[in-house]
Design a protein around this motif. Structure first.
Motif, short mmCIF file in Angstrom:
data_model
loop_
_atom_site.label_atom_id
_atom_site.label_comp_id
_atom_site.label_asym_id
_atom_site.label_seq_id
_atom_site.Cartn_x
_atom_site.Cartn_y
_atom_site.Cartn_z
N ILE A 1 0.84 -1.21 0.00
CA ILE A 1 0.00 0.00 0.00
C ILE A 1 0.87 1.26 0.00
N TYR A 2 1.94 1.21 0.78
CA TYR A 2 2.80 2.39 0.90
C TYR A 2 3.64 2.63 -0.35
N SER A 3 3.71 1.65 -1.25
CA SER A 3 4.50 1.81 -2.47
C SER A 3 3.67 2.24 -3.67
N LEU A 4 2.33 2.31 -3.50
CA LEU A 4 1.47 2.66 -4.62
C LEU A 4 1.62 4.13 -4.99
N LYS A 5 1.59 4.42 -6.29
CA LYS A 5 1.61 5.80 -6.73
C LYS A 5 0.27 6.47 -6.44
N GLN A 6 -0.82 5.67 -6.61
CA GLN A 6 -2.17 6.14 -6.30
C GLN A 6 -2.90 5.04 -5.54
N PRO A 7 -3.74 5.39 -4.56
CA PRO A 7 -4.46 4.37 -3.79
C PRO A 7 -5.65 3.81 -4.55
N GLN A 8 -5.37 3.12 -5.64
CA GLN A 8 -6.41 2.53 -6.49
C GLN A 8 -6.41 1.02 -6.34
N VAL A 9 -7.58 0.40 -6.41
CA VAL A 9 -7.69 -1.05 -6.25
C VAL A 9 -6.95 -1.76 -7.39
N ASP A 10 -7.10 -1.27 -8.61
CA ASP A 10 -6.41 -1.90 -9.74
C ASP A 10 -4.90 -1.86 -9.56
N GLU A 11 -4.39 -0.75 -9.03
CA GLU A 11 -2.95 -0.64 -8.79
C GLU A 11 -2.50 -1.61 -7.72
N LEU A 12 -3.31 -1.78 -6.69
CA LEU A 12 -2.99 -2.71 -5.62
C LEU A 12 -2.96 -4.15 -6.14
N LEU A 13 -3.94 -4.50 -6.97
CA LEU A 13 -3.98 -5.85 -7.54
C LEU A 13 -2.77 -6.13 -8.41
N LYS A 14 -2.36 -5.14 -9.21
CA LYS A 14 -1.17 -5.32 -10.05
C LYS A 14 0.07 -5.53 -9.20
N ALA A 15 0.17 -4.79 -8.10
CA ALA A 15 1.34 -4.92 -7.23
C ALA A 15 1.35 -6.26 -6.50
N LEU A 16 0.17 -6.76 -6.16
CA LEU A 16 0.06 -8.04 -5.43
C LEU A 16 0.30 -9.25 -6.33
N LYS A 17 0.02 -9.11 -7.62
CA LYS A 17 0.03 -10.25 -8.55
C LYS A 17 1.41 -10.90 -8.64
N THR A 18 1.42 -12.22 -8.48
CA THR A 18 2.61 -13.03 -8.68
C THR A 18 2.19 -14.31 -9.40
N LYS A 19 3.15 -15.12 -9.78
CA LYS A 19 2.84 -16.40 -10.41
C LYS A 19 2.04 -17.29 -9.46
N ARG A 20 2.30 -17.14 -8.18
CA ARG A 20 1.64 -17.95 -7.16
C ARG A 20 0.16 -17.60 -7.01
N TYR A 21 -0.16 -16.31 -7.15
CA TYR A 21 -1.52 -15.87 -6.88
C TYR A 21 -2.17 -15.34 -8.15
N THR A 22 -3.29 -15.93 -8.53
CA THR A 22 -4.02 -15.46 -9.70
C THR A 22 -4.72 -14.14 -9.37
N HIS A 23 -5.02 -13.40 -10.41
CA HIS A 23 -5.75 -12.14 -10.25
C HIS A 23 -7.09 -12.40 -9.57
N THR A 24 -7.73 -13.51 -9.94
CA THR A 24 -9.03 -13.85 -9.34
C THR A 24 -8.91 -14.14 -7.86
#
Length: 412
Positions: free
Chosen positions: A288-311
């Motif tokens: 959260i502290y690394s986001l440029k803007q506090p947007q849900v889409d931005e958070l999802l992109k930052a969280l996404k890894t091979k281990r965790y699907t977007h869904t």
């Protein structure tokens, strides 16, 4: 009296859904239809573009006779529990004798024998899933590999593995598994998806597009762009909902509320919530502290890894938003099944079904939520209130609509 069951989201209802409904009635020979409809939040962890009431109205306008809400406890879940909840509700009506769902192949030749094997949930299957998870796969990929191996079809070129890489095959398999586990006499049918894949973002046909493509047109363009892919009744309902400030609802509608929860919750509080696993509570707070803007889409992109699907990540955020605990969503709790049949709407034919269900239903039939208490229903009502509160100009009537209005009736 025969009725075919459909497990749906209608986000929104489009021409492909009309084709599915029409073919389901044809191949099942059913006189009536029962739709199990997800509530405000959907299987892939996103909010409906319009409310469950508007989507139930779309279903009835298409021809569905009875619309029953899939509780939030099952609606925002991986395929296994989503399917189990929907099939359990159809089984509990006592009037549904067939189930029709779409698949990429339009055949049950491989899915039926595979479902009989996997319905047992053997220790070997669980160990195989764990093995692939430890190897770094996400859960859907791990389950597909383990299922193919359990069925005796291991390897990259396995036909079983190939079909389970298609989302509708996976969901269809879990519908069949649920029928086995419930020992339900409901007969399964499938029809092939036509002209549009599940995730297609752009239409490739003049009249049929995926729900993903339709939503994209609605959000990035306007109603007129999506019009060729929607029945007139859906267009009218969407136009009304958008005009009156009840849509389109997206994740961004919940940005403020979600960010408030994430910023004011401790890692321990987040860890107690469903699908917050394997240290994601710490990763959430850190990112959260690394986001440029506090947007849900931005958070999802930052969280996404091979281990965790977007869904998976979207579902996690939905459970955080709605404060769903691990205890409420545990396998032991979900395996008990839905606790009621919540009616969202019905036609004249649906009224006949409801009359019969007074004798045949194995669960309470709920028309007035205020007259019934159940932990799952409490979650449903909270989800509806949270959803309506995200409208640009929410009104108390919208927030508490579950209490204030009777089911939708269409007696044309």
């Amino acid at each position: 009296m025969s009725a075919v069951g459909l497990i749906v989201e209608y986000n929104p209802l489009h021409n492909g859904h009309v084709h599915h409904y029409t073919r389901a009635k044809e191949i099942s020979g059913a006189e009536y239809s029962v739709a199990i409809l997800s509530g405000p939040f959907l299987q892939r962890g996103e909010p409906g573009i319009v409310s469950k009431f508007a989507r139930a109205e779309m279903a009835l306008a298409m021809g569905a006779d009875l619309v029953i809400e899939l509780p939030a406890a099952y609606a925002v879940q991986p395929a296994e529990w989503f399917a189990y909840g929907g099939v359990a509700l159809l089984h509990a009506t006592g009037v549904v004798d067939s189930l029709c769902f779409g698949t990429e192949s339009g055949t049950l030749d491989l899915l039926l024998p595979l479902s009989r094997i996997l319905a047992e949930e053997s220790q070997e299957l669980q160990e195989e899933i764990s093995f692939y998870l430890r190897a770094g796969m996400n859960y859907p990929a791990a389950y597909s590999r383990a299922a193919a191996a359990a069925a005796g079809y291991p390897g990259e070129e396995s036909e079983v593995l190939q079909i389970l890489q298609k989302p509708n095959h996976t969901l269809g398999l879990h519908y069949l598994i649920a029928l086995h586990r419930l020992k339900s006499p409901i007969r399964p049918f499938t029809i092939p998806r036509i002209h549009a894949g599940y995730h297609d973002e752009m239409p490739a046909h003049s009249a049929i597009a995926s729900a993903t493509a339709v939503r994209r047109m609605l959000l990035e363009q306007d109603l007129s762009a999506a019009a060729p892919y929607l029945p007139e009744s859906t267009l009218q309902i969407l136009s009304r909902e958008f005009r009156e400030g009840r849509g389109p609802v997206t994740w961004d509608s919940f940005r403020g509320t979600l960010m408030h929860i994430l910023l004011t919750s401790s890692p321990q509080e987040l860890e107690s919530l469903h699908e917050v696993t394997e240290g994601l509570e710490h990763r959430l707070r850190r990112l959260i502290y690394s986001l440029k803007q506090p947007q849900v889409d931005e958070l999802l992109k930052a969280l996404k890894t091979k281990r965790y699907t977007h869904t998976k990540l979207q579902r996690m955020l939905t459970h955080i938003l709605l404060r769903h605990t691990k205890e409420q969503m545990s396998p032991s709790a979900l395996s008990q099944g839905p606790g009621y049949l919540r009616v969202l709407g019905f036609s004249r034919g649906g009224q006949k079904l409801l009359k019969t269900m007074k004798k045949t239903a194995s669960l309470p039939v709920i028309v007035k939520p205020s007259s019934f208490e159940h932990p799952q229903l409490t979650l449903d009502l909270r989800a509806s209130a949270a959803y309506a509160n995200a409208f640009p100009g929410p009104e108390v009537h919208h927030i508490f609509r579950d209490y204030m209005e009777a089911p939708i009736r269409t007696f044309d």
